[in-house]
Each structure stands twice: as structure tokens, then as C-alpha cells.
Design an enzyme around this catalytic site. Structure first.
Site, PDB file in Angstrom:
ATOM      1  N   CYS A 169       0.854  -1.008   0.015  1.00  0.00           N
ATOM      2  CA  CYS A 169      -0.030  -0.037  -0.044  1.00  0.00           C
ATOM      3  C   CYS A 169       0.937   1.096  -0.094  1.00  0.00           C
ATOM      4  O   CYS A 169       1.301   1.855   1.064  1.00  0.00           O
ATOM      5  CB  CYS A 169      -0.896   0.110   1.243  1.00  0.00           C
ATOM      6  SG  CYS A 169      -1.933  -1.448   1.322  1.00  0.00           S
ATOM      7  N   GLY A 200       4.365   6.846  -0.962  1.00  0.00           N
ATOM      8  CA  GLY A 200       5.542   6.321  -1.669  1.00  0.00           C
ATOM      9  C   GLY A 200       6.778   6.750  -0.778  1.00  0.00           C
ATOM     10  O   GLY A 200       7.984   6.540  -1.142  1.00  0.00           O
ATOM     11  N   CYS A 246      -0.309   3.424  10.955  1.00  0.00           N
ATOM     12  CA  CYS A 246      -0.150   4.620  11.677  1.00  0.00           C
ATOM     13  C   CYS A 246      -1.072   4.629  12.740  1.00  0.00           C
ATOM     14  O   CYS A 246      -1.881   5.801  13.022  1.00  0.00           O
ATOM     15  CB  CYS A 246      -0.020   5.601  11.049  1.00  0.00           C
ATOM     16  SG  CYS A 246      -1.320   6.051   9.705  1.00  0.00           S
TER      17      CYS A 246
END
Lengths: 437, 314
Positions: A251, A255, A373
Site C-alpha cells: 500500500c 511512496g 499509523c
């Protein structure tokens, strides 16, 4: 455009569940005088950051709640309250300018209401806040469900986590190893008069004493540094990369980690970077280009391996899974408004499906690094426990720290004021193919 | 007796070198040796050849050090050797299926555990740490899996209450080569058959790390005592006293109770430290800048440093 109106319009879109600030704010900022853009941004972010508290104050001062059609008035009120209690803008200016914006909303009744509520807030606000202190959701400025979830998960740390979520995050850089050492870059920053220090845990990380426009940093355009939080920088080393490996970033958008792992190990055989939508890969492509790196980009659902996988197994997989983002609230305070309690089990389900699908593409002996996260165990340790229970041939590898808290599975980093974001890592190794023939 | 076999050997550390020595002394022919690329080591970080490479060079055996065996060129090179069998011992690279299929008789592996009990990186130390009653070497036919192949042969050795990671390693390094030679004869004669492993009994033997070697005094004394032995000679358990690191080289069960980490007593026998459950008697320590010393020597010279009531690891 008045920066208050721009902030309110961006915030209204968030309140009505149509957008995130990241999507709704930039088009509004374009209409604001460049001088006032920083103010507009602070008003939108600040009002979102303190919304749970400000909304409770507003509730006490209003006779009835706003209708769904009046989210714009509600947003403007929040922007006004934020100025009164969290900025140094003088009260008369804050009230006058904010009320003045109401004409643009074409709701004549709003002018009187805003004026009355803001003036009342000026008189009684402190007293009401003092009363609200007893309510942990108001005190910590977190939605009640989230405050409770954090308290249940981190009984000793939750107040510190909330405080960190409300603090302004530091600007962290990642030095590109391919272009020289962190120490050399630190010396260069010092020469340029930019105060900075090395991060504690990431070997590539640098913390700037003050935020600045990154385009002014030495070598930014040439790809010598990137912006990335310290917690996210830990992924590349945790993957234990080595020459010849084929690596999947499942995922990948935007980037940052894809680039970091290419910087960390130039001898990789190939990096395949997958993300759901072509539009999200645009940023990935830009980042790769600036840094002069190469990866194979594929727009696809990671779960749909039949569509994108060529059958050649990966030696390393990074699954930075879609999550509640509760670890990065300080960078995206509108998460407090957009995230709902019922999202969490749905996300955990999606994360589990991604794990199951991607596991098939991992070589025996290969390592999958699971990252989010999020600071909620349901998306993290609980999720990995369930995966290990249903997957023979999967074993967990230790993550030694010293950062973060060791969990029943994996390691949790909680957001630290002046330190790293909230983040979770678990490291899994495939010791046998799951289905034995 | 069957024809001598053409062997390729793949291995890296000392444990592997012991195996290579036995193969070089056997009637079979070692035609090439694979080992990991030289790594920087020691002060000055000079590139150091592995123990296996050093041994191979003194015997004039060609040494190959590809960074990976996934590279088609490296695979072609192996095929060209025309080996009958590849013997893999603590090589440190994963072998892809094409490589496993290249030698006529496949690849066998000598693994320092009674499989499937400990698969993975540090089976010797994990066995000591877990308090296993016995350990051993398993020779297996390799398949695409981490130590998952059919087992050809096992030799066992009991783990004594005084065994360390080091002493068990040395014993297994003696047993392994004999077992491998026996397995090679069996394979050459076609008399040996593999036994499939029961995956449900497998544990992953995690690589050791220094963070794990920090003594957590809230753990039970029995557990810490095993950890001290398992992690000797590397990475060596450690704690701290007065803010200075202390390495613990050996320890025995002690007597007493107290707050975890608290020094309960000091004598020539050792330093008694309270644990979460029971106490540990530290008998050999190393202080910063010093040599490893028996506690009796430290007690004679620096008694004041070890007064009862101080807390280790605080």
C-alpha cells in the site's frame, strides 16, 4: 477572500463528512491573499484540533443544535471560538472579522447568532471550560469514543498520547543514504544556519528545530533529503534488506517508504509498489523521480492478487495497511472529526484480508513487515494475534526497540511530543507454506 | 561400498567449518564451497573471510560467494559443477527451489536442533533458554521451507544444568559432522528415507539480539538463570549498577526475596539479587573497562560497590 471564510468553508466540508482538510483546504487557500494563507491554514487546522472542546462550549451557549444544512455557520463559529481561546488575535478583531464573514454565507440570521454566541463565549468561556475540565473528552479535546478507546488501551499513557495528539509535530527529514551520511548533511544545515539535530531512533532522520519551506533546504530538489516522520523511517531497516531481494510495497502511496527502501539497499532485484488508485500513484511517481529511483508501480487492490501478481514470490513485503490514522492526529487533526468508532472493526477486517492475500505472495523464509499509523490494538496487536492463529507456517520475529512499547504481538510507538508519530510494527516470517500439499 | 560422491558444501560460521573438515577428511570429494561474502569485522572493520572460507582455501577448494542464489548466473554456475549432493550448514542464504533441484541427490542440511522443535536462526541458544532437557542435530533433506524438510537422521545429547550456549554449540559441532557423513552414506546407498516433520510442534528460534540480553529482574530467577547460560558467549546478559553497565557471565539459583533487582547479599560465593520470583546468585561479572572476574575477586577489591539494598538495572 477572508482567511476566516476560507477556513470555515474547508472545515464545513469536513464536518459534513464530504472531505478531509487535505482535500478541502487547498482549493480554498487558492482564493486567499498569499499573505493570509498561513493564517487560514492555522484557523482550519486549529479549529479541527480543538473541535471536541469547542463544540461542547458552543453547545452550552446555543439554544438548539445546528441543522445539517447549516454546517457552514457551525464551522464559522468554531473558527471564531478557536481565535478567542487559542490565538493571540485580539477578541474584538476575532469577533468582528468572523461575524463579518457571515454575509458571504447568504444566511442573514447567522450574523446575529454568531455575534451573540461569540460575545457570550468571551464573557463566560473560561468559566464553562473550567466546568468542562471534569469531562475527559473535553479536557483532552478528543471525541468521546476515541478518548475511551485510548484510555482502555493505554491506561498509563492515554493522557500523554492525547496531549501529543494536540501538539504541533516537528518537521523530520530523511537523509538519502546514497548521497552521503547524515552527519555530513547536518554539517551542511549548520552552515546554512538551519538548526537541526539527529533523530534518536532512525539512523537517517534529522529533526529541524523550526519548520521551514522544504524547497529551501540544501539538495532537496536533487533528492538528497525527503520529509518523513521518524516512526515511518524505521520500516526500511526493520525489513532487513539484502542485495538480490524482490520486495513488495503493498500500500505504497504516497511512496515515502518505497523510496526509503530503495535508498537503503541499492542492490535490490526489484521493488513492486501497489496502491489502489492510479491517482494516488501520481505522488509516488513524483517522489521516485525526484530521488532518481525506480520501482514497478501497479494500481490495484492488494487483496486481488490474481490481478496484479505474476506468481514470482517476494522475499520481503511491506504492508503499510490502511488504518484509522489515530497515530498521526497531530499532523491531521481532522481525523478527530472524520473517523467514527464503527470504522475501526471495518478497518481491522480489511487489514486481515490484506494480510491473508499478501501472505500467499511471500517466499518461504521471507519476511512481511506489518505497519499502521494507528494506536488502537484492534488494528494492531489483536489483528496480528488473529492472523498468527489462522496461519500455520507464520511466526513472529522480535522487534527489539529501544523505541515503543512491546505488545503481545509487535511493537507500538505512541506519539511523542517533539518526537515521533504514533505507529505500529509487527514482523512476520514464513517458516513453511501455509497449505501443505 | 558405493562410488564416492561429488559434493558441494555451503556454510559460513565455525559450526559449518567443523562439518566441512569432516567432509574433506572423508572418502567423498568436495568440489566447491559456497559461503557468504566477506564481512567487515573487528576493529578497523576489515573484510574478514568466514571460517568456512578460510578452511576451504587451506585445502585448495574453489570458493564461491554470490550475494544471492536467486541470480540466474549464480544458478548456472552451480549447475555447471555437476554435483551429486549439496551439504548446507548454517549458510545464511535461502536456497530457491531451482537450486534445491540442481544436484542429483538434492540438498541436505545439518541443523542444530531436534526438529521440528526449533526452526530458524538460533536453535542452540533457544533450547538452553527454554530449559529443554535435550538437544541434538537433525540432518534433513531440504525443501522450500525454513528447516521444514523430511528428517533423515537425528542424534541427541542431553542439556546439562550447567550447559551454556557455547558448550552446547561445541558438543553439537562434534556430533553434526558424524551424522552428516552417516546420512551421505545412506543417501548414496539409497537406504535412507525421510520422515515428515509435524509442523504443529515447530517453534521459530528468533535471532538473538542485545536488547533481549538485558536482564529483566521482574522475571523469575529460573528463567534468568537459563538466559545467562543461553546467551554466553554471545550476546552476554547485562544489567546496570549505579548507572554503569554490568555484564553477567555466570549465575546460579540463589536464596532470598526482595524488590526485583535489589542486592540481597554479597559474599565470596556471589552476589545475590532479588528477582520477580526467587533470587539469582551472580558468580562471574565484567565491569566497564575490566576483565571478566569471579565475584570473589570483585568482592575482595570493591566490596563497597555491592552493598545490600542497591538496585540493579534501576
Amino acid at each position: 477572500m477572508n482567511p476566516r471564510l476560507a477556513a470555515a468553508r474547508a472545515l464545513a466540508a469536513v464536518l459534513s463528512g464530504k472531505a478531509s482538510l487535505g482535500g478541502s483546504l487547498p482549493p480554498q487557500l487558492d482564493k486567499v491573499d498569499p499573505r493570509d494563507r498561513a493564517l487560514a491554514q492555522d484557523l482550519a487546522f486549529g479549529a479541527a484540533r480543538w473541535q471536541p472542546r469547542l463544540a461542547m462550549l458552543a453547545e452550552r451557549l446555543l439554544q438548539k443544535p445546528f441543522k445539517a444544512a447549516d454546517r457552514d455557520v457551525e464551522a464559522l463559529l468554531l473558527v471564531g471560538l478557536y481565535q478567542l481561546f487559542y490565538t493571540r488575535i485580539p477578541a474584538h478583531a476575532a469577533i468582528g472579522e468572523t461575524v463579518g464573514c457571515s454575509e458571504k454565507l447568504k444566511k442573514p440570521w447567522a450574523k446575529g447568532l454568531l455575534n451573540a454566541v461569540l460575545r457570550n463565549a468571551q464573557r463566560q468561556g473560561e468559566a464553562i471550560f473550567a466546568e468542562l475540565e471534569r469531562d475527559p473528552a473535553a479536557r483532552t479535546a478528543h471525541p468521546r469514543w476515541l478518548q475511551k478507546a485510548l484510555k482502555a488501551a493505554w491506561p498509563e499513557h492515554w493522557e500523554a498520547v492525547c496531549a501529543a495528539n494536540n501538539a504541533h509535530p516537528p518537521l523530520i527529514l530523511r537523509v538519502n543514504r546514497r548521497h552521503g551520511s547524515r552527519d555530513a548533511y547536518l554539517a551542511e544545515l549548520e552552515q546554512a544556519g538551519i538548526k537541526a539535530e539527529p533523530c534518536s531512533y532512525s539512523r537517517d532522520g534529522i529533526r529541524l528545530a523550526e519548520a521551514c519551506d522544504v524547497k529551501t533546504l540544501p539538495g532537496f530538489a536533487e533528492g538528497r533529503v525527503s520529509v518523513q516522520d521518524e516512526a515511518a523511517q524505521l520500516a526500511a531497516d526493520l525489513l532487513e534488506l539484502a542485495p538480490g531481494q524482490r520486495v513488495l510495497d503493498a500500500c505504497c502511496a504516497p511512496g515515502g517508504k518505497t523510496c526509503h527502501l530503495l535508498e537503503a539497499e541499492p542492490g535490490l532485484a526489484e521493488v513492486v509498489a501497489v496502491d489502489l488508485e492510479e491517482s494516488r500513484l501520481v505522488r509516488v511517481r513524483e517522489n521516485l523521480q525526484r530521488l532518481g529511483l525506480e520501482a514497478r508501480l501497479i494500481a490495484a487492490d492488494g487483496r486481488d492478487t490474481a490481478r496484479w501478481w505474476d506468481g514470482k514470490p517476494f522475499q520481503r513485503i511491506l504492508l503499510d495497511a490502511p488504518c484509522s490514522a489515530t497515530g498521526v492526529i497531530r499532523r491531521h487533526p481532522d481525523i478527530k472529526l472524520t473517523r467514527k468508532q464503527e470504522d475501526i472493526p471495518a478497518l481491522a477486517q480489511l487489514q486481515g484480508e490484506l494480510l491473508d492475500a499478501l501472505w500467499q505472495t511471500l517466499e518461504v523464509g521471507g519476511v512481511l513487515l506489518y505497519a499502521t499509523c494507528s494506536t488502537l490494538p484492534m488494528e494492531n496487536s489483536d489483528n496480528i494475534a488473529a492472523f498468527l492463529a489462522r496461519t500455520p507456517g507464520a511466526r513472529e520475529l522480535d522487534i527489539p526497540g529501544p523505541y515503543g512499547l512491546k505488545q503481545p504481538h509487535g511493537r507500538q510507538l505512541l506519539a511523542q511530543e517533539d518526537g515521533h508519530d504514533g505507529f505500529y510494527y509487527a514482523k512476520l516470517i514464513k517458516i513453511a507454506a501455509s497449505a501443505r500439499g | 561400498m558405493t562410488e564416492p560422491l561429488r559434493l558441494v558444501f555451503a556454510g559460513t560460521p565455525e559450526f559449518a567449518a567443523e562439518h566441512l573438515k569432516a567432509l574433506l577428511d572423508s572418502r567423498h570429494q568436495v568440489i566447491a564451497v559456497y559461503t557468504q561474502p566477506d564481512r567487515p569485522a573487528g576493529r578497523g572493520q576489515k573484510l574478514m573471510p568466514s571460517p568456512v572460507k578460510q578452511l576451504a582455501l587451506t585445502h585448495g577448494v574453489p570458493v564461491l560467494q554470490p550475494p544471492t542464489l536467486r541470480d540466474p548466473a549464480a544458478q548456472e554456475e552451480l549447475r555447471a559443477l555437476g554435483a551429486d549432493l549439496m551439504v548446507v550448514v548454517a549458510y545464511g542464504l535461502i536456497l530457491p527451489q531451482v537450486v534445491l533441484d540442481t544436484p542429483r541427490l538434492g540438498c541436505i542440511n545439518s541443523h542444530a536442533s531436534l526438529l521440528p522443535r526449533w526452526r530458524g536462526a538460533a536453535p542452540i541458544q533457544r533450547a538452553v533458554q527454554a530449559g529443554d532437557a535435550e538437544s541434538g542435530v537433525t540432518v534433513m533433506q531440504m525443501e522450500a521451507g525454513l528447516d521444514t524438510g523430511p528428517m533423515l537422521l537425528k542424534v541427541t545429547t542431553p542439556i546439562a544444568a550447567t550447559d551454556t550456549g557455547g558448550s552446547l554449540h561445541d558438543r553439537l559441532a562434534q556430533l553434526g559432522p558424524k551424522a552428516v557423513l552417516e546420512a551421505i552414506e545412506g543417501l548414496a546407498a539409497g537406504t535412507l528415507e525421510g520422515e515428515v516433520q509435524d509442523d504443529t510442534l515447530a517453534n521459530y528460534a528468533h535471532k538473538l539480539n542485545k536488547d533481549e540480553a538485558r536482564l529483566d529482574w521482574s522475571r523469575p530467577a529460573v528463567e534468568l538463570e537459563r538466559l545467562v547460560r543461553a546467551f554466553n558467549p554471545w550476546p552476554i546478559c547485562h544489567s546496570s549498577l549505579d548507572g554503569e553497565p554490568v555484564k553477567v557471565l555466570s549465575a546460579a539459583p540463589g536464596e532470598g526475596k526482595g524488590q526485583p533487582g535489589q542486592i540481597l547479599a554479597a559474599s565470596k560465593e556471589g552476589l545475590t539479587v532479588a528477582c520477580g520470583d526467587g533470587a539469582l546468585l551472580l558468580t562471574r561479572l565484567q565491569l566497564p573497562g575490566g576483565k571478566p572476574l569471579n565475584f570473589a575477586d570483585l568482592y575482595n577489591s570493591r566490596r563497597e560497590q555491592f552493598t545490600a539494598g542497591k538496585v540493579l538495572g534501576a
